[in-house]
Design a protein around this motif. Sequence first.
Motif, PDB file in Angstrom:
ATOM      1  N   CYS A 120     -15.603 -33.982  52.677  1.00  0.00           N
ATOM      2  CA  CYS A 120     -14.659 -33.181  51.891  1.00  0.00           C
ATOM      3  C   CYS A 120     -15.201 -32.886  50.497  1.00  0.00           C
ATOM      4  CB  CYS A 120     -13.315 -33.887  51.802  1.00  0.00           C
ATOM      5  SG  CYS A 120     -13.372 -35.508  51.017  1.00  0.00           S
ATOM      6  N   VAL A 121     -15.962 -33.826  49.957  1.00  0.00           N
ATOM      7  CA  VAL A 121     -16.553 -33.621  48.627  1.00  0.00           C
ATOM      8  C   VAL A 121     -17.585 -32.508  48.685  1.00  0.00           C
ATOM      9  CG1 VAL A 121     -17.928 -34.682  46.789  1.00  0.00           C
ATOM     10  CG2 VAL A 121     -16.143 -36.012  47.945  1.00  0.00           C
ATOM     11  N   ARG A 122     -18.401 -32.527  49.737  1.00  0.00           N
ATOM     12  CA  ARG A 122     -19.477 -31.541  49.851  1.00  0.00           C
ATOM     13  C   ARG A 122     -18.948 -30.145  50.161  1.00  0.00           C
ATOM     14  NH1 ARG A 122     -22.308 -36.166  51.986  1.00  0.00           N
ATOM     15  NH2 ARG A 122     -21.316 -35.867  54.022  1.00  0.00           N
ATOM     16  N   MET A 123     -17.870 -30.062  50.944  1.00  0.00           N
ATOM     17  CA  MET A 123     -17.429 -28.741  51.387  1.00  0.00           C
ATOM     18  C   MET A 123     -16.499 -28.035  50.409  1.00  0.00           C
ATOM     19  SD  MET A 123     -13.971 -28.940  52.131  1.00  0.00           S
ATOM     20  CE  MET A 123     -13.810 -27.511  53.170  1.00  0.00           C
ATOM     21  N   CYS A 124     -15.893 -28.743  49.456  1.00  0.00           N
ATOM     22  CA  CYS A 124     -14.914 -28.122  48.564  1.00  0.00           C
ATOM     23  C   CYS A 124     -15.576 -27.117  47.623  1.00  0.00           C
ATOM     24  CB  CYS A 124     -14.181 -29.190  47.745  1.00  0.00           C
ATOM     25  SG  CYS A 124     -12.912 -28.479  46.658  1.00  0.00           S
ATOM     26  N   LYS A 125     -15.251 -25.844  47.814  1.00  0.00           N
ATOM     27  CA  LYS A 125     -15.850 -24.790  46.998  1.00  0.00           C
ATOM     28  C   LYS A 125     -15.344 -24.806  45.567  1.00  0.00           C
ATOM     29  CE  LYS A 125     -16.890 -20.832  48.597  1.00  0.00           C
ATOM     30  NZ  LYS A 125     -16.882 -19.448  49.132  1.00  0.00           N
ATOM     31  N   HIS A 126     -14.274 -25.544  45.334  1.00  0.00           N
ATOM     32  CA  HIS A 126     -13.675 -25.565  44.000  1.00  0.00           C
ATOM     33  C   HIS A 126     -14.050 -26.822  43.206  1.00  0.00           C
ATOM     34  CE1 HIS A 126     -11.452 -22.205  45.578  1.00  0.00           C
ATOM     35  NE2 HIS A 126     -11.022 -22.959  46.572  1.00  0.00           N
ATOM     36  N   GLU A 127     -14.908 -27.651  43.818  1.00  0.00           N
ATOM     37  CA  GLU A 127     -15.368 -28.894  43.184  1.00  0.00           C
ATOM     38  C   GLU A 127     -14.186 -29.759  42.736  1.00  0.00           C
ATOM     39  OE1 GLU A 127     -18.037 -27.681  40.086  1.00  0.00           O
ATOM     40  OE2 GLU A 127     -19.630 -27.157  41.494  1.00  0.00           O
ATOM     41  N   ALA A 128     -13.180 -29.776  43.586  1.00  0.00           N
ATOM     42  CA  ALA A 128     -11.958 -30.509  43.244  1.00  0.00           C
ATOM     43  C   ALA A 128     -11.971 -31.944  43.741  1.00  0.00           C
ATOM     44  CB  ALA A 128     -10.736 -29.788  43.816  1.00  0.00           C
ATOM     45  N   ARG A 129     -12.952 -32.297  44.567  1.00  0.00           N
ATOM     46  CA  ARG A 129     -13.005 -33.645  45.114  1.00  0.00           C
ATOM     47  C   ARG A 129     -14.310 -34.321  44.688  1.00  0.00           C
ATOM     48  NH1 ARG A 129      -8.977 -34.145  48.642  1.00  0.00           N
ATOM     49  NH2 ARG A 129      -9.860 -35.919  49.730  1.00  0.00           N
ATOM     50  N   SER A 130     -14.225 -35.594  44.337  1.00  0.00           N
ATOM     51  CA  SER A 130     -15.406 -36.332  43.897  1.00  0.00           C
ATOM     52  C   SER A 130     -15.292 -37.795  44.301  1.00  0.00           C
ATOM     53  CB  SER A 130     -15.584 -36.210  42.380  1.00  0.00           C
ATOM     54  OG  SER A 130     -14.406 -36.630  41.707  1.00  0.00           O
ATOM     55  N   PHE A 131     -16.407 -38.484  44.281  1.00  0.00           N
ATOM     56  CA  PHE A 131     -16.470 -39.896  44.684  1.00  0.00           C
ATOM     57  C   PHE A 131     -16.553 -40.744  43.418  1.00  0.00           C
ATOM     58  CE2 PHE A 131     -18.713 -43.543  46.829  1.00  0.00           C
ATOM     59  CZ  PHE A 131     -17.663 -43.861  47.687  1.00  0.00           C
ATOM     60  N   VAL A 132     -15.492 -41.471  43.126  1.00  0.00           N
ATOM     61  CA  VAL A 132     -15.399 -42.245  41.895  1.00  0.00           C
ATOM     62  C   VAL A 132     -15.008 -43.686  42.211  1.00  0.00           C
ATOM     63  CG1 VAL A 132     -14.273 -42.449  39.648  1.00  0.00           C
ATOM     64  CG2 VAL A 132     -14.705 -40.180  40.611  1.00  0.00           C
ATOM     65  N   ASP A 133     -15.838 -44.618  41.768  1.00  0.00           N
ATOM     66  CA  ASP A 133     -15.544 -46.047  41.961  1.00  0.00           C
ATOM     67  C   ASP A 133     -15.229 -46.391  43.416  1.00  0.00           C
ATOM     68  OD1 ASP A 133     -15.887 -46.464  39.228  1.00  0.00           O
ATOM     69  OD2 ASP A 133     -13.765 -46.111  38.793  1.00  0.00           O
ATOM     70  N   GLY A 134     -16.006 -45.811  44.311  1.00  0.00           N
ATOM     71  CA  GLY A 134     -15.854 -46.126  45.725  1.00  0.00           C
ATOM     72  C   GLY A 134     -14.734 -45.405  46.434  1.00  0.00           C
ATOM     73  N   LYS A 135     -14.090 -44.440  45.774  1.00  0.00           N
ATOM     74  CA  LYS A 135     -12.991 -43.707  46.389  1.00  0.00           C
ATOM     75  C   LYS A 135     -13.157 -42.205  46.184  1.00  0.00           C
ATOM     76  CE  LYS A 135      -9.531 -47.354  45.688  1.00  0.00           C
ATOM     77  NZ  LYS A 135      -8.220 -47.690  45.066  1.00  0.00           N
ATOM     78  N   VAL A 136     -12.677 -41.436  47.155  1.00  0.00           N
ATOM     79  CA  VAL A 136     -12.652 -39.978  47.006  1.00  0.00           C
ATOM     80  C   VAL A 136     -11.358 -39.614  46.282  1.00  0.00           C
ATOM     81  CG1 VAL A 136     -12.550 -37.765  48.202  1.00  0.00           C
ATOM     82  CG2 VAL A 136     -13.999 -39.592  49.097  1.00  0.00           C
ATOM     83  N   VAL A 137     -11.504 -38.934  45.151  1.00  0.00           N
ATOM     84  CA  VAL A 137     -10.330 -38.565  44.352  1.00  0.00           C
ATOM     85  C   VAL A 137     -10.260 -37.048  44.206  1.00  0.00           C
ATOM     86  CG1 VAL A 137     -10.290 -40.739  43.086  1.00  0.00           C
ATOM     87  CG2 VAL A 137     -11.614 -38.815  42.195  1.00  0.00           C
ATOM     88  N   THR A 138      -9.054 -36.569  43.976  1.00  0.00           N
ATOM     89  CA  THR A 138      -8.811 -35.136  43.819  1.00  0.00           C
ATOM     90  C   THR A 138      -8.544 -34.807  42.362  1.00  0.00           C
ATOM     91  OG1 THR A 138      -7.797 -35.023  46.014  1.00  0.00           O
ATOM     92  CG2 THR A 138      -7.363 -33.194  44.538  1.00  0.00           C
ATOM     93  N   ASP A 139      -9.240 -33.798  41.853  1.00  0.00           N
ATOM     94  CA  ASP A 139      -8.939 -33.267  40.527  1.00  0.00           C
ATOM     95  C   ASP A 139      -7.751 -32.319  40.694  1.00  0.00           C
ATOM     96  OD1 ASP A 139      -8.813 -31.682  38.168  1.00  0.00           O
ATOM     97  OD2 ASP A 139     -10.937 -32.045  37.762  1.00  0.00           O
ATOM     98  N   LEU A 140      -6.598 -32.743  40.236  1.00  0.00           N
ATOM     99  CA  LEU A 140      -5.375 -31.978  40.462  1.00  0.00           C
ATOM    100  C   LEU A 140      -5.399 -30.611  39.807  1.00  0.00           C
ATOM    101  CD1 LEU A 140      -2.737 -34.843  40.017  1.00  0.00           C
ATOM    102  CD2 LEU A 140      -3.775 -34.002  42.127  1.00  0.00           C
ATOM    103  N   LEU A 141      -6.209 -30.447  38.771  1.00  0.00           N
ATOM    104  CA  LEU A 141      -6.276 -29.154  38.093  1.00  0.00           C
ATOM    105  C   LEU A 141      -7.229 -28.188  38.783  1.00  0.00           C
ATOM    106  CD1 LEU A 141      -6.260 -30.248  34.328  1.00  0.00           C
ATOM    107  CD2 LEU A 141      -4.352 -29.431  35.724  1.00  0.00           C
TER     108      LEU A 141
END
Length: 323
Positions: A120-141
């Motif tokens: 999901c991190v790799r495919m998101c064209k909006h760069e809204a998902r990232s891997f932080v501290d061992g978890k995938v998180v969503t940038d709500l903005l």
Amino acid sequence: MTDLTKLEKWRSALNKCIRCGYCYDQCPIYKETGWEADSPRGKLILLYGMLSGEIEPSDYLANKMFECFHCNRCEKACSSGVPIQDVYNDARAFFIENGFDVVGTTSITDHEICARCLNCVRMCKHEARSFVDGKVVTDLLKCQSCGSCLDICPEKGITIQRGFGTNPNELLDKVDAFLKDPDNPEAKAIVFSCGYSSHPGLRHAESDDFVISREYEILVTACSGRLKSHTVLETLERGAWGVLICCCPEDECEHGGSPRVQERMKNLAKIMERIDIDPKRLQVVEVPQGNEAKFTEATKKFMEDIRAMGPLAPEPEMAGSAR
């Protein structure tokens, strides 16, 4: 007292709204709920009330700002030129900065079942998902609520809690309601429509005499890329003679969903052929934004094919074989 400076700059823009309601017809969320507070106009009124001191900032209001599929149809339809999405963006940032609990239509990961594959991190064209501290998180903005990440998760660990009729279980409920309606014996087919490009054209085409036949139902999926093979098979199992999927032209797709759904349905059509289901019962067509003529042409051809084939014979093992 909450500092509203971030939003004060939009007071004049909010004053420009003449409450005409042109945005109503364009908003898929308002179309689903029918509530004023879910319409773009209603949300602007709520923000104006907050700026005027008549409404206190709250989790309820914060979530209203995050309940949006980011299709921008409201802004394009606005007769007063209100920069609705810019207003929303600053409002969302305000609520996050002030610690309000927001979810809305953004995608959320269940960390308990997430496989950390990072698809999901790799495919998101909006760069809204990232891997932080061992978890995938969503940038709500940054999340555009397209739902494209839902179909790529192997563990089904991503959800959009407020789907407004676009989540798989909600779509299948609508399939049942249409196909099993005793007052509509003409019900035959389901059209799954992209909410970003095809949907305006489909709605406008509903005035066409062809649609009055009530032979098919249009269901909005948000981005067509989130439409799963399972949902299509379930639709056929539940009585549809055929399924038509309308998606953006690939070069116009803002979320990368169009090529994914076309490839997925091509593979599904091969499976259907192997279990003796005519692959013509599943068709995918690209419909440019608001192109009523293209939709009408594609749907007429599709329904001609469906009528010629007749109802789909019951196949008890159909879904099991394809899964």
